[in-house]
Design a protein around this motif. Structure first.
Motif, PDB file in Angstrom:
ATOM      1  N   TYR A  94       0.839  -1.197   0.000  1.00 28.04           N
ATOM      2  CA  TYR A  94       0.000   0.000   0.000  1.00 28.04           C
ATOM      3  C   TYR A  94       0.880   1.256   0.000  1.00 28.04           C
ATOM      4  O   TYR A  94       0.611   2.213  -0.722  1.00 28.04           O
ATOM      5  N   GLY A  95       1.928   1.240   0.811  1.00 20.06           N
ATOM      6  CA  GLY A  95       2.854   2.374   0.845  1.00 20.06           C
ATOM      7  C   GLY A  95       3.548   2.588  -0.492  1.00 20.06           C
ATOM      8  O   GLY A  95       3.728   3.724  -0.933  1.00 20.06           O
ATOM      9  N   ILE A  96       3.932   1.493  -1.129  1.00 18.09           N
ATOM     10  CA  ILE A  96       4.594   1.579  -2.441  1.00 18.09           C
ATOM     11  C   ILE A  96       3.629   2.139  -3.481  1.00 18.09           C
ATOM     12  O   ILE A  96       3.958   3.056  -4.235  1.00 18.09           O
ATOM     13  N   GLU A  97       2.417   1.602  -3.509  1.00 16.62           N
ATOM     14  CA  GLU A  97       1.439   2.000  -4.525  1.00 16.62           C
ATOM     15  C   GLU A  97       0.856   3.386  -4.281  1.00 16.62           C
ATOM     16  O   GLU A  97       0.658   4.150  -5.223  1.00 16.62           O
ATOM     17  N   SER A  98       0.580   3.722  -3.029  1.00 11.49           N
ATOM     18  CA  SER A  98      -0.113   4.979  -2.721  1.00 11.49           C
ATOM     19  C   SER A  98       0.808   6.141  -2.393  1.00 11.49           C
ATOM     20  O   SER A  98       0.417   7.297  -2.552  1.00 11.49           O
ATOM     21  N   TYR A  99       2.030   5.851  -1.916  1.00  6.59           N
ATOM     22  CA  TYR A  99       2.928   6.913  -1.465  1.00  6.59           C
ATOM     23  C   TYR A  99       4.319   6.812  -2.075  1.00  6.59           C
ATOM     24  O   TYR A  99       5.237   7.497  -1.623  1.00  6.59           O
ATOM     25  N   SER A 100       4.488   5.955  -3.060  1.00  3.49           N
ATOM     26  CA  SER A 100       5.760   5.789  -3.783  1.00  3.49           C
ATOM     27  C   SER A 100       6.931   5.452  -2.864  1.00  3.49           C
ATOM     28  O   SER A 100       8.065   5.883  -3.116  1.00  3.49           O
ATOM     29  N   VAL A 101       6.676   4.691  -1.813  1.00  2.00           N
ATOM     30  CA  VAL A 101       7.754   4.273  -0.916  1.00  2.00           C
ATOM     31  C   VAL A 101       8.793   3.507  -1.728  1.00  2.00           C
ATOM     32  O   VAL A 101       8.459   2.566  -2.455  1.00  2.00           O
ATOM     33  N   ASN A 102      10.041   3.945  -1.644  1.00  2.47           N
ATOM     34  CA  ASN A 102      11.108   3.258  -2.381  1.00  2.47           C
ATOM     35  C   ASN A 102      12.422   3.188  -1.603  1.00  2.47           C
ATOM     36  O   ASN A 102      13.438   2.818  -2.147  1.00  2.47           O
ATOM     37  N   GLU A 103      12.377   3.539  -0.320  1.00  2.00           N
ATOM     38  CA  GLU A 103      13.604   3.520   0.474  1.00  2.00           C
ATOM     39  C   GLU A 103      13.254   3.241   1.937  1.00  2.00           C
ATOM     40  O   GLU A 103      12.180   3.596   2.412  1.00  2.00           O
ATOM     41  N   LEU A 104      14.213   2.595   2.642  1.00  2.88           N
ATOM     42  CA  LEU A 104      14.017   2.295   4.056  1.00  2.88           C
ATOM     43  C   LEU A 104      15.353   1.969   4.687  1.00  2.88           C
ATOM     44  O   LEU A 104      16.359   1.793   4.000  1.00  2.88           O
ATOM     45  N   THR A 105      15.343   1.895   6.006  1.00  2.00           N
ATOM     46  CA  THR A 105      16.514   1.493   6.777  1.00  2.00           C
ATOM     47  C   THR A 105      16.076   0.354   7.696  1.00  2.00           C
ATOM     48  O   THR A 105      14.986   0.397   8.267  1.00  2.00           O
ATOM     49  N   VAL A 106      16.930  -0.654   7.835  1.00  2.00           N
ATOM     50  CA  VAL A 106      16.602  -1.799   8.675  1.00  2.00           C
ATOM     51  C   VAL A 106      17.837  -2.193   9.482  1.00  2.00           C
ATOM     52  O   VAL A 106      18.964  -2.026   9.018  1.00  2.00           O
ATOM     53  N   ASN A 107      17.612  -2.678  10.690  1.00  2.00           N
ATOM     54  CA  ASN A 107      18.727  -3.185  11.496  1.00  2.00           C
ATOM     55  C   ASN A 107      19.274  -4.453  10.856  1.00  2.00           C
ATOM     56  O   ASN A 107      18.531  -5.376  10.571  1.00  2.00           O
ATOM     57  N   GLU A 108      20.571  -4.500  10.662  1.00  4.33           N
ATOM     58  CA  GLU A 108      21.208  -5.680  10.097  1.00  4.33           C
ATOM     59  C   GLU A 108      20.958  -6.905  10.982  1.00  4.33           C
ATOM     60  O   GLU A 108      20.867  -8.035  10.487  1.00  4.33           O
ATOM     61  N   GLN A 109      20.822  -6.690  12.279  1.00  2.26           N
ATOM     62  CA  GLN A 109      20.635  -7.787  13.225  1.00  2.26           C
ATOM     63  C   GLN A 109      19.176  -8.270  13.278  1.00  2.26           C
ATOM     64  O   GLN A 109      18.809  -9.050  14.139  1.00  2.26           O
ATOM     65  N   ASN A 110      18.362  -7.805  12.354  1.00  2.00           N
ATOM     66  CA  ASN A 110      16.976  -8.260  12.224  1.00  2.00           C
ATOM     67  C   ASN A 110      16.852  -8.930  10.848  1.00  2.00           C
ATOM     68  O   ASN A 110      16.280  -8.376   9.914  1.00  2.00           O
ATOM     69  N   PRO A 111      17.419 -10.145  10.710  1.00  2.56           N
ATOM     70  CA  PRO A 111      17.478 -10.788   9.394  1.00  2.56           C
ATOM     71  C   PRO A 111      16.115 -11.111   8.789  1.00  2.56           C
ATOM     72  O   PRO A 111      15.977 -11.125   7.560  1.00  2.56           O
ATOM     73  N   LEU A 112      15.101 -11.346   9.622  1.00  2.00           N
ATOM     74  CA  LEU A 112      13.773 -11.607   9.063  1.00  2.00           C
ATOM     75  C   LEU A 112      13.232 -10.374   8.351  1.00  2.00           C
ATOM     76  O   LEU A 112      12.648 -10.474   7.264  1.00  2.00           O
ATOM     77  N   ALA A 113      13.434  -9.207   8.944  1.00  2.00           N
ATOM     78  CA  ALA A 113      12.981  -7.972   8.311  1.00  2.00           C
ATOM     79  C   ALA A 113      13.763  -7.717   7.017  1.00  2.00           C
ATOM     80  O   ALA A 113      13.187  -7.362   5.989  1.00  2.00           O
ATOM     81  N   LYS A 114      15.067  -7.907   7.076  1.00  2.00           N
ATOM     82  CA  LYS A 114      15.893  -7.717   5.878  1.00  2.00           C
ATOM     83  C   LYS A 114      15.405  -8.626   4.751  1.00  2.00           C
ATOM     84  O   LYS A 114      15.202  -8.185   3.619  1.00  2.00           O
ATOM     85  N   GLY A 115      15.169  -9.894   5.054  1.00  2.00           N
ATOM     86  CA  GLY A 115      14.677 -10.832   4.052  1.00  2.00           C
ATOM     87  C   GLY A 115      13.304 -10.448   3.528  1.00  2.00           C
ATOM     88  O   GLY A 115      13.023 -10.573   2.327  1.00  2.00           O
ATOM     89  N   PHE A 116      12.437  -9.961   4.402  1.00  2.00           N
ATOM     90  CA  PHE A 116      11.107  -9.501   4.019  1.00  2.00           C
ATOM     91  C   PHE A 116      11.215  -8.366   3.005  1.00  2.00           C
ATOM     92  O   PHE A 116      10.572  -8.386   1.958  1.00  2.00           O
ATOM     93  N   TYR A 117      12.054  -7.388   3.305  1.00  3.77           N
ATOM     94  CA  TYR A 117      12.205  -6.245   2.396  1.00  3.77           C
ATOM     95  C   TYR A 117      12.849  -6.674   1.079  1.00  3.77           C
ATOM     96  O   TYR A 117      12.457  -6.199   0.009  1.00  3.77           O
ATOM     97  N   GLU A 118      13.816  -7.569   1.130  1.00  2.00           N
ATOM     98  CA  GLU A 118      14.424  -8.073  -0.104  1.00  2.00           C
ATOM     99  C   GLU A 118      13.381  -8.789  -0.956  1.00  2.00           C
ATOM    100  O   GLU A 118      13.354  -8.621  -2.177  1.00  2.00           O
ATOM    101  N   HIS A 119      12.531  -9.566  -0.323  1.00  6.06           N
ATOM    102  CA  HIS A 119      11.474 -10.288  -1.035  1.00  6.06           C
ATOM    103  C   HIS A 119      10.537  -9.327  -1.770  1.00  6.06           C
ATOM    104  O   HIS A 119       9.988  -9.657  -2.822  1.00  6.06           O
ATOM    105  N   LEU A 120      10.376  -8.129  -1.219  1.00  4.61           N
ATOM    106  CA  LEU A 120       9.504  -7.130  -1.839  1.00  4.61           C
ATOM    107  C   LEU A 120      10.264  -6.154  -2.737  1.00  4.61           C
ATOM    108  O   LEU A 120       9.744  -5.115  -3.111  1.00  4.61           O
ATOM    109  N   GLY A 121      11.500  -6.525  -3.103  1.00  2.00           N
ATOM    110  CA  GLY A 121      12.220  -5.782  -4.126  1.00  2.00           C
ATOM    111  C   GLY A 121      13.219  -4.745  -3.649  1.00  2.00           C
ATOM    112  O   GLY A 121      13.767  -4.002  -4.461  1.00  2.00           O
TER     113      GLY A 121
END
Length: 145
Positions: A94-121
């Motif tokens: 929704y953020g990507i489609e409605s607000y053009s979200v194209n950047e973020l920051t994630v803790n390297e020590q949160n590998p599940l989040a990193k993988g989630f974001y990678e999965h979404l491009g």
């Protein structure tokens, strides 16, 4: 997905509870004291984020939220009991489609989040040794093409 304009104290407290539930499950590198210290800043961040989107279940209970500034995803959290149900993906899409979200920051020590974001491009383009507060928690800066 609901964009929140009026941010009353009950809503802020509900979102802080979601934040805490999520962080205690996903940010295992943080001590309880560190989580408590960070939690003191969360209400203000929720009040100040330009775009605040919440997700609700069929019973109108809040299940997750995200905050966006310009095209940057500043925060995305789901309550622990709602993890793995696709809410984070729905919020981010929704953020990507409605607000053009194209950047973020994630803790390297949160590998599940990193993988989630990678999965979404999203792909990492920069890494820092310290977080924004100068703590030894490396950050990954990610962009979506």
């Amino acid at each position: 997905m609901i964009e929140i304009k009026e941010r009353n104290s009950k809503l802020i407290q509900d979102l802080v509870n979601i934040w805490e539930s999520s962080v205690k499950t996903t940010h295992l590198f943080l001590s309880d004291d560190e989580i408590y210290a960070i939690k003191q800043y969360v209400p203000q961040a929720l009040k100040e984020i330009p775009i605040l989107i919440v997700a609700e279940n069929e019973h109108e209970h809040l299940t997750g939220f995200m905050g966006i500034a310009n095209t940057m995803l500043e925060m995305l959290f789901n309550s622990n009991e709602n993890r793995g149900q696709g809410i984070g993906k729905q919020l981010l899409q929704y953020g990507i489609e409605s607000y053009s979200v194209n950047e973020l920051t994630v803790n390297e020590q949160n590998p599940l989040a990193k993988g989630f974001y990678e999965h979404l491009g999203f792909k990492t383009y920069k890494r820092t040794e310290l977080d924004e507060q100068g703590n030894p928690y490396p950050l990954l800066y990610m962009k979506r093409n």
